[in-house]
Scaffold this motif. Structure first.
Motif, PDB file in Angstrom:
ATOM      1  N   ALA A  46       3.372  -0.932  -7.602  1.00  0.00           N
ATOM      2  CA  ALA A  46       2.859  -1.630  -6.414  1.00  0.00           C
ATOM      3  C   ALA A  46       3.027  -0.782  -5.152  1.00  0.00           C
ATOM      4  O   ALA A  46       2.123  -0.708  -4.317  1.00  0.00           O
ATOM      5  N   ALA A  47       4.175  -0.126  -5.025  1.00  0.00           N
ATOM      6  CA  ALA A  47       4.436   0.683  -3.830  1.00  0.00           C
ATOM      7  C   ALA A  47       3.509   1.899  -3.768  1.00  0.00           C
ATOM      8  O   ALA A  47       3.016   2.252  -2.684  1.00  0.00           O
ATOM      9  N   VAL A  48       3.268   2.522  -4.905  1.00  0.00           N
ATOM     10  CA  VAL A  48       2.352   3.680  -4.931  1.00  0.00           C
ATOM     11  C   VAL A  48       0.955   3.239  -4.513  1.00  0.00           C
ATOM     12  O   VAL A  48       0.277   3.934  -3.741  1.00  0.00           O
ATOM     13  N   ALA A  49       0.519   2.079  -4.985  1.00  0.00           N
ATOM     14  CA  ALA A  49      -0.806   1.562  -4.608  1.00  0.00           C
ATOM     15  C   ALA A  49      -0.852   1.165  -3.128  1.00  0.00           C
ATOM     16  O   ALA A  49      -1.870   1.340  -2.463  1.00  0.00           O
ATOM     17  N   LEU A  50       0.234   0.662  -2.610  1.00  0.00           N
ATOM     18  CA  LEU A  50       0.290   0.188  -1.229  1.00  0.00           C
ATOM     19  C   LEU A  50       0.376   1.336  -0.225  1.00  0.00           C
ATOM     20  O   LEU A  50      -0.279   1.309   0.816  1.00  0.00           O
ATOM     21  N   PHE A  51       1.169   2.346  -0.535  1.00  0.00           N
ATOM     22  CA  PHE A  51       1.384   3.463   0.393  1.00  0.00           C
ATOM     23  C   PHE A  51       0.615   4.694  -0.083  1.00  0.00           C
ATOM     24  O   PHE A  51       1.185   5.713  -0.454  1.00  0.00           O
ATOM     25  N   ARG A  52      -0.705   4.625  -0.019  1.00  0.00           N
ATOM     26  CA  ARG A  52      -1.564   5.700  -0.525  1.00  0.00           C
ATOM     27  C   ARG A  52      -1.455   6.994   0.281  1.00  0.00           C
ATOM     28  O   ARG A  52      -1.731   8.064  -0.241  1.00  0.00           O
ATOM     29  N   SER A  53      -1.025   6.900   1.527  1.00  0.00           N
ATOM     30  CA  SER A  53      -0.934   8.102   2.354  1.00  0.00           C
ATOM     31  C   SER A  53       0.327   8.919   2.058  1.00  0.00           C
ATOM     32  O   SER A  53       0.446  10.061   2.499  1.00  0.00           O
ATOM     33  N   VAL A  54       1.265   8.345   1.309  1.00  0.00           N
ATOM     34  CA  VAL A  54       2.504   9.040   0.939  1.00  0.00           C
ATOM     35  C   VAL A  54       2.359   9.507  -0.514  1.00  0.00           C
ATOM     36  O   VAL A  54       1.843   8.767  -1.351  1.00  0.00           O
ATOM     37  N   PRO A  55       2.796  10.727  -0.810  1.00  0.00           N
ATOM     38  CA  PRO A  55       2.676  11.210  -2.195  1.00  0.00           C
ATOM     39  C   PRO A  55       3.354  10.251  -3.183  1.00  0.00           C
ATOM     40  O   PRO A  55       4.447   9.741  -2.928  1.00  0.00           O
ATOM     41  N   ALA A  56       2.679  10.031  -4.303  1.00  0.00           N
ATOM     42  CA  ALA A  56       3.165   9.075  -5.304  1.00  0.00           C
ATOM     43  C   ALA A  56       4.564   9.434  -5.814  1.00  0.00           C
ATOM     44  O   ALA A  56       5.403   8.557  -6.018  1.00  0.00           O
ATOM     45  N   TRP A  57       4.830  10.716  -6.005  1.00  0.00           N
ATOM     46  CA  TRP A  57       6.137  11.128  -6.514  1.00  0.00           C
ATOM     47  C   TRP A  57       7.244  10.743  -5.543  1.00  0.00           C
ATOM     48  O   TRP A  57       8.344  10.367  -5.951  1.00  0.00           O
TER      49      TRP A  57
END
Length: 147
Positions: A46-57
């Motif tokens: 959920a966080a990776v989908a929500l914060f798309r401007s921050v690298p997923a890793w």
């Protein structure tokens, strides 16, 4: 019985059922760790989908870090029923987590690279070996009461 005879008798320690204690600790450890792992997958996704401007890793790593203290508290209370001071147990717990990461990397290298196990089997081997070592070290060192 006379006092002199009584003084010659060995004091018997109360029997302890360490097998049951170990089993209870292991089951609690697996339940808490499994629930934390499943929760991490959900929160991280959920966080990776929500914060798309921050690298997923980075988002995933921050989510993992956010789970360290709550999982530590649950293991301390439920898995190991430890009264060890937080100032001693928490740094040790974090160190065990870091060593666990290194172990998982080494076990992955062995399972995938050296032995050539299929992905699912290799992942299970890595999880079981890493979790097993973590359990033993947490039980005997991080949450061990005493000196």
């Amino acid at each position: 019985m006379s006092a002199s005879l009584q003084s010659l008798m060995r004091d018997q320690m109360a029997p302890t059922d360490t097998g049951t204690t170990l089993l209870v600790q292991l089951v609690a450890f697996i339940v808490i760790g499994g629930a934390a792992a499943l929760s991490f997958v959900g929160v991280s996704s959920a966080a990776v989908a929500l914060f798309r401007s921050v690298p997923a890793w980075l988002v995933s790593s921050l989510c993992y870090a956010a789970f360290i203290v709550p999982v530590y508290l649950m293991h301390r209370r439920y898995s190991f029923q430890s009264a060890t001071a937080h100032g001693r147990a928490l740094p040790r717990y974090v160190l065990v987590q870091l060593c666990g990461l290194a172990l998982a990397t080494a076990f992955s290298y062995l399972a995938y690279g050296i032995v050539g196990l299929p992905t699912l089997v290799a992942a299970l081997v890595v999880i079981v070996l890493t979790s097993g070592v973590n359990f033993l070290v947490l039980r005997r060192w991080a949450f061990a009461d005493g000196a």
